[in-house]
Design a protein around this motif. Structure first.
Motif, PDB file in Angstrom:
ATOM      1  N   ASP A   1       1.078  -1.300  -0.103  1.00 30.63           N
ATOM      2  CA  ASP A   1      -0.201   0.010   0.608  1.00 30.63           C
ATOM      3  C   ASP A   1       0.849   1.890   0.116  1.00 30.63           C
ATOM      4  O   ASP A   1       1.067   2.646  -0.922  1.00 30.63           O
ATOM      5  N   SER A   2       1.658   1.243   1.375  1.00 35.06           N
ATOM      6  CA  SER A   2       2.500   2.299   1.262  1.00 35.06           C
ATOM      7  C   SER A   2       4.121   2.629  -0.423  1.00 35.06           C
ATOM      8  O   SER A   2       3.655   3.848   0.117  1.00 35.06           O
ATOM      9  N   ALA A   3       3.762   1.930  -1.087  1.00 36.03           N
ATOM     10  CA  ALA A   3       4.762   1.844  -2.136  1.00 36.03           C
ATOM     11  C   ALA A   3       3.890   2.524  -3.411  1.00 36.03           C
ATOM     12  O   ALA A   3       4.309   2.677  -4.683  1.00 36.03           O
ATOM     13  N   THR A   4       2.332   2.604  -3.276  1.00 34.38           N
ATOM     14  CA  THR A   4       1.703   2.555  -4.595  1.00 34.38           C
ATOM     15  C   THR A   4       2.197   4.179  -5.031  1.00 34.38           C
ATOM     16  O   THR A   4       2.396   4.295  -6.197  1.00 34.38           O
ATOM     17  N   LEU A   5       2.308   5.743  -4.557  1.00 35.41           N
ATOM     18  CA  LEU A   5       2.427   6.507  -5.395  1.00 35.41           C
ATOM     19  C   LEU A   5       4.253   7.308  -6.119  1.00 35.41           C
ATOM     20  O   LEU A   5       4.326   6.254  -6.733  1.00 35.41           O
ATOM     21  N   PRO A   6       5.510   6.080  -4.825  1.00 40.28           N
ATOM     22  CA  PRO A   6       6.439   6.072  -5.438  1.00 40.28           C
ATOM     23  C   PRO A   6       6.237   5.160  -7.101  1.00 40.28           C
ATOM     24  O   PRO A   6       6.905   5.189  -8.143  1.00 40.28           O
ATOM     25  N   LEU A   7       5.224   3.721  -7.348  1.00 40.41           N
ATOM     26  CA  LEU A   7       5.358   2.984  -8.158  1.00 40.41           C
ATOM     27  C   LEU A   7       5.008   3.762 -10.059  1.00 40.41           C
ATOM     28  O   LEU A   7       5.030   3.671 -10.623  1.00 40.41           O
ATOM     29  N   LEU A   8       3.660   4.287  -8.786  1.00 35.31           N
ATOM     30  CA  LEU A   8       2.241   5.291  -9.915  1.00 35.31           C
ATOM     31  C   LEU A   8       3.820   5.791 -10.624  1.00 35.31           C
ATOM     32  O   LEU A   8       4.082   6.276 -12.001  1.00 35.31           O
ATOM     33  N   SER A   9       4.400   6.797 -10.189  1.00 37.79           N
ATOM     34  CA  SER A   9       5.773   8.166 -10.392  1.00 37.79           C
ATOM     35  C   SER A   9       6.617   7.310 -11.593  1.00 37.79           C
ATOM     36  O   SER A   9       7.050   7.896 -12.435  1.00 37.79           O
ATOM     37  N   ILE A  10       6.946   5.844 -11.231  1.00 37.24           N
ATOM     38  CA  ILE A  10       7.584   5.552 -12.856  1.00 37.24           C
ATOM     39  C   ILE A  10       6.869   4.306 -13.809  1.00 37.24           C
ATOM     40  O   ILE A  10       7.314   3.201 -14.482  1.00 37.24           O
ATOM     41  N   GLY A  11       5.249   4.170 -13.296  1.00 33.01           N
ATOM     42  CA  GLY A  11       4.486   3.920 -14.341  1.00 33.01           C
ATOM     43  C   GLY A  11       3.559   2.955 -14.209  1.00 33.01           C
ATOM     44  O   GLY A  11       2.996   1.879 -15.126  1.00 33.01           O
ATOM     45  N   ALA A  12       3.557   2.308 -12.703  1.00 37.20           N
ATOM     46  CA  ALA A  12       2.298   1.810 -12.415  1.00 37.20           C
ATOM     47  C   ALA A  12       1.123   2.147 -12.726  1.00 37.20           C
ATOM     48  O   ALA A  12       0.948   3.511 -12.615  1.00 37.20           O
ATOM     49  N   VAL A  13      -0.211   1.630 -12.331  1.00 39.98           N
ATOM     50  CA  VAL A  13      -0.823   1.776 -12.657  1.00 39.98           C
ATOM     51  C   VAL A  13      -2.252   1.374 -12.036  1.00 39.98           C
ATOM     52  O   VAL A  13      -3.717   2.046 -11.884  1.00 39.98           O
ATOM     53  N   GLY A  14      -1.757   1.359 -10.620  1.00 42.99           N
ATOM     54  CA  GLY A  14      -2.391   0.770  -9.452  1.00 42.99           C
ATOM     55  C   GLY A  14      -2.472   0.521  -8.547  1.00 42.99           C
ATOM     56  O   GLY A  14      -1.322  -0.173  -8.356  1.00 42.99           O
ATOM     57  N   VAL A  15      -3.144  -0.170  -7.806  1.00 39.89           N
ATOM     58  CA  VAL A  15      -2.432  -0.827  -5.958  1.00 39.89           C
ATOM     59  C   VAL A  15      -3.063  -2.467  -5.620  1.00 39.89           C
ATOM     60  O   VAL A  15      -4.889  -2.059  -6.091  1.00 39.89           O
ATOM     61  N   VAL A  16      -3.081  -3.576  -5.761  1.00 41.59           N
ATOM     62  CA  VAL A  16      -3.438  -4.504  -4.635  1.00 41.59           C
ATOM     63  C   VAL A  16      -3.440  -4.096  -3.274  1.00 41.59           C
ATOM     64  O   VAL A  16      -2.436  -4.561  -2.791  1.00 41.59           O
ATOM     65  N   GLY A  17      -4.682  -3.818  -2.934  1.00 40.19           N
ATOM     66  CA  GLY A  17      -4.460  -3.655  -1.352  1.00 40.19           C
ATOM     67  C   GLY A  17      -4.698  -4.537  -0.195  1.00 40.19           C
ATOM     68  O   GLY A  17      -5.141  -5.049  -0.054  1.00 40.19           O
ATOM     69  N   THR A  18      -4.257  -3.759   0.624  1.00 39.51           N
ATOM     70  CA  THR A  18      -4.873  -4.733   2.287  1.00 39.51           C
ATOM     71  C   THR A  18      -5.797  -3.491   3.105  1.00 39.51           C
ATOM     72  O   THR A  18      -7.098  -3.946   3.175  1.00 39.51           O
TER      73      THR A  18
END
Length: 298
Positions: free
Chosen positions: A194-211
């Protein structure tokens, strides 16, 4: 439900917990109503059923199939349903994948085989065999701190050539490696932390599979949409606001605390199955403080 190849499972995905009755048996009615609440009131685009967060290690194959059917009937026309089918046995995973397809799943989440530590050639064989077994899109789950083995960059690049392997749930915690895979493939990346979602968006991720997204789904989706709109400051403010809950949900163990939080909200969840143990009063109090710090009332 339109299909977006860039975001095959939308933006906001939660690995839904599996509700049990007080005696520990499967509560299918509660599973349907929890799915409806997450999709219709909390804005989820997709749900993972029988992920680790759904206590897949302690549910039977028959229970997994029943859960998929019930959740599919409840929300399958409004959200995509991903079946967690990963095990450390390729033949068993293939069997679960075929059953999930028959039960109406829209996709498969396949974790790296854990504990037996296959080499990378074994991972290629495992994931390819599973991807060949059905017509469903596959999300690979790369979580080396649980599985014991990372899916290495060259392996991911090779697997990306398979038409059914469409994305990765990324809990590797290696931004450079993930960035390299995103540079070299068209895999859709979902943050598995969950806490890595924004950093990963910045390199091209599209979303989160969260808890923690059981409780902070709408705010997390807004963070993703803000980033996509170019409102980086707004996304960062939401990330910082939600951080105490993103991390706090894992203080004890994710499933234990999600179920405790759902019970506190009067939502159906029930107990956890051994070897997990239910949250103590002190652990629930701490979760409430973490949620409150994030602006979420439990």
């Amino acid at each position: 439900m339109t299909h977006d190849p860039v975001r095959p499972f939308g933006r906001l995905v939660t690995a839904m917990v599996t509700p049990f009755t007080a005696d520990g048996s499967l509560d299918l009615d509660a599973a349907g109503s929890l799915a409806e609440w997450l999709v219709d009131e909390q804005g989820h685009d997709a749900l993972v059923i029988s992920g680790t967060g759904g206590e897949s290690p302690t549910t039977s194959d028959a229970e997994k199939e029943a859960l998929l059917r019930v959740v599919g009937e409840a929300v399958g026309d409004r959200a995509r349903i991903l079946a967690g089918v990963g095990t450390n046995n390729t033949a068993h995973t293939v069997e679960l994948a075929r059953t999930a397809e028959k039960a109406g799943a829209h996709g498969l989440l396949v974790v790296t085989p854990y504990y037996n530590k296959p080499p990378q050639a074994g991972l290629v064989s495992h994931f390819t065999t599973v991807a060949d077994a059905t017509g469903l899109p596959v999300l690979l789950y790369d979580i080396p701190h649980r599985s014991g083995v990372p899916i290495q960059t060259e392996t991911l690049v090779r697997l990306a050539e398979h038409p059914n392997i469409v994305g990765v749930k990324d809990a590797k915690g290696d931004i450079a490696a993930t960035s390299d895979v995103l540079r070299r493939t068209d895999l859709a990346y979902y943050s598995g932390e969950d806490s890595a979602t924004l950093p990963l968006l910045s390199i091209g991720a599209v979303g989160v599979v969260g808890t923690s997204t059981h409780f902070a789904g709408p705010q997390t989706k807004e963070m993703i949409l803000a980033y996509e709109r170019g409102d980086v400051a707004g996304a960062l403010a939401l990330h910082r606001q939600l951080l105490p809950l993103y991390t706090g949900i894992f203080r004890t163990q994710g499933t234990i605390l999600v179920k405790a939080g759902l019970r506190a909200l009067g939502r159906p969840a029930g107990p956890v199955r051994p070897p997990l143990v239910d949250a103590t009063d002190a652990e629930l109090d701490q979760l409430r403080r973490d949620a409150s710090a994030a602006g979420v009332d439990l």
